[in-house]
Motif scaffolding. Structure first.
Motif, PDB file in Angstrom:
ATOM      1  N   GLY A   5      -6.679  -6.903  -2.672  1.00  0.00           N
ATOM      2  CA  GLY A   5      -6.453  -8.287  -3.105  1.00  0.00           C
ATOM      3  C   GLY A   5      -5.080  -8.787  -2.713  1.00  0.00           C
ATOM      4  N   LEU A   6      -4.090  -7.945  -2.864  1.00  0.00           N
ATOM      5  CA  LEU A   6      -2.709  -8.317  -2.557  1.00  0.00           C
ATOM      6  C   LEU A   6      -2.549  -8.704  -1.086  1.00  0.00           C
ATOM      7  CD1 LEU A   6       0.095  -8.422  -3.971  1.00  0.00           C
ATOM      8  CD2 LEU A   6       0.465  -6.096  -3.139  1.00  0.00           C
ATOM      9  N   LEU A   7      -3.242  -8.007  -0.204  1.00  0.00           N
ATOM     10  CA  LEU A   7      -3.054  -8.220   1.240  1.00  0.00           C
ATOM     11  C   LEU A   7      -4.034  -9.199   1.881  1.00  0.00           C
ATOM     12  CD1 LEU A   7      -2.309  -4.562   2.436  1.00  0.00           C
ATOM     13  CD2 LEU A   7      -0.680  -6.426   2.035  1.00  0.00           C
ATOM     14  N   HIS A   8      -4.939  -9.783   1.104  1.00  0.00           N
ATOM     15  CA  HIS A   8      -6.015 -10.570   1.724  1.00  0.00           C
ATOM     16  C   HIS A   8      -5.526 -11.768   2.544  1.00  0.00           C
ATOM     17  CE1 HIS A   8      -5.530 -13.343  -1.640  1.00  0.00           C
ATOM     18  NE2 HIS A   8      -6.312 -14.190  -1.003  1.00  0.00           N
ATOM     19  N   ASP A   9      -4.406 -12.355   2.175  1.00  0.00           N
ATOM     20  CA  ASP A   9      -3.870 -13.518   2.920  1.00  0.00           C
ATOM     21  C   ASP A   9      -2.578 -13.167   3.662  1.00  0.00           C
ATOM     22  OD1 ASP A   9      -5.841 -15.384   2.376  1.00  0.00           O
ATOM     23  OD2 ASP A   9      -4.771 -16.326   0.710  1.00  0.00           O
ATOM     24  N   LEU A  10      -2.437 -11.922   4.047  1.00  0.00           N
ATOM     25  CA  LEU A  10      -1.218 -11.409   4.679  1.00  0.00           C
ATOM     26  C   LEU A  10      -0.666 -12.311   5.783  1.00  0.00           C
ATOM     27  CD1 LEU A  10       0.808  -9.037   5.092  1.00  0.00           C
ATOM     28  CD2 LEU A  10      -0.877  -8.020   6.619  1.00  0.00           C
ATOM     29  N   ASP A  11      -1.543 -12.856   6.598  1.00  0.00           N
ATOM     30  CA  ASP A  11      -1.114 -13.639   7.768  1.00  0.00           C
ATOM     31  C   ASP A  11      -1.110 -15.146   7.540  1.00  0.00           C
ATOM     32  OD1 ASP A  11      -3.824 -14.132   7.565  1.00  0.00           O
ATOM     33  OD2 ASP A  11      -4.301 -13.510   9.603  1.00  0.00           O
ATOM     34  N   THR A  69       5.054 -13.072   4.031  1.00  0.00           N
ATOM     35  CA  THR A  69       4.795 -14.175   3.103  1.00  0.00           C
ATOM     36  C   THR A  69       6.046 -14.432   2.279  1.00  0.00           C
ATOM     37  OG1 THR A  69       2.486 -13.500   3.003  1.00  0.00           O
ATOM     38  CG2 THR A  69       3.243 -15.012   1.296  1.00  0.00           C
ATOM     39  N   LYS A  70       6.686 -15.579   2.521  1.00  0.00           N
ATOM     40  CA  LYS A  70       7.939 -15.928   1.849  1.00  0.00           C
ATOM     41  C   LYS A  70       7.739 -16.972   0.744  1.00  0.00           C
ATOM     42  CE  LYS A  70      10.160 -13.318   4.799  1.00  0.00           C
ATOM     43  NZ  LYS A  70      10.417 -11.945   4.381  1.00  0.00           N
TER      44      LYS A  70
END
Length: 190
Positions: free
Chosen positions: A51-57, A17-18
């Protein structure tokens, strides 16, 4: 359960995620998840990392949202608890993984709500979450044309799952976001 250190989770997130906006969303969800963990007497780091990783992709693979995150997380040896929680946040949208634990239900509920609150803060004179009140969020929650991408039914459904009133979920979500206002870009001019 194998805990994932927060710094490792951040490295993983920033590898995929950039976009600053998506990173700030991840940080907002992390803050709110940690806040709810504290309210529930749970591990703030575990909930925060979930929570931090929920939208990783989401940035790289929006069409494969959650499926790709699961692959990436498995490839990095991330514990199943985080993978399942990530899948639960998109229940009924792009996964069929129904939230069961309190952590899963909270993530399902507050993900969309943090987006609505963020949008509302950016249009306020203060540009801040620090002076935001529940009634302001409720007003915009009812206005379907405001932040129209935010799924209000998901938020309502999540409140039911948690056995909480919408007002209380909004208040606690605001409080969680206040704790990291500067990091999520919502300190504004206060």
């Amino acid at each position: 359960m194998k805990k994932l250190a927060r710094n490792e989770a951040w490295e993983l997130l920033t590898e995929y995620t950039k976009t600053p906006m998506l990173r700030k969303h991840a940080l907002a969800v992390e803050a709110v998840m940690a806040h709810f963990a504290r309210l529930n007497g749970e591990d703030e780091e575990i909930w925060g990392v979930a929570g931090l990783l929920h939208d990783l992709d989401y940035e790289k693979y929006p069409e494969e949202h959650c499926r790709k995150a699961e692959e990436i997380m498995q490839m990095h040896g991330v514990d199943e608890v985080y993978i399942r929680t990530m899948n639960c946040h998109a229940y009924g949208i792009c996964t069929e993984t129904k939230p069961e634990s309190t952590m899963e239900k909270v993530l399902f509920t507050i993900d969309e709500l943090t987006g609505l609150i963020n949008a509302l803060c950016l249009m306020r004179p203060s540009k801040s979450v620090l002076d935001l009140e529940v009634k302001s969020v409720k007003k915009k929650f009812k206005d379907k044309s405001f932040a129209s991408g935010v799924n209000r039914d998901t938020i309502r459904s999540g409140c039911e799952m948690l056995g909480m009133e919408l007002d209380d979920v909004i208040r606690e979500t605001i409080d969680g976001m206040k704790e990291k206002a500067a990091e999520i870009g919502l300190k504004g001019n206060l």
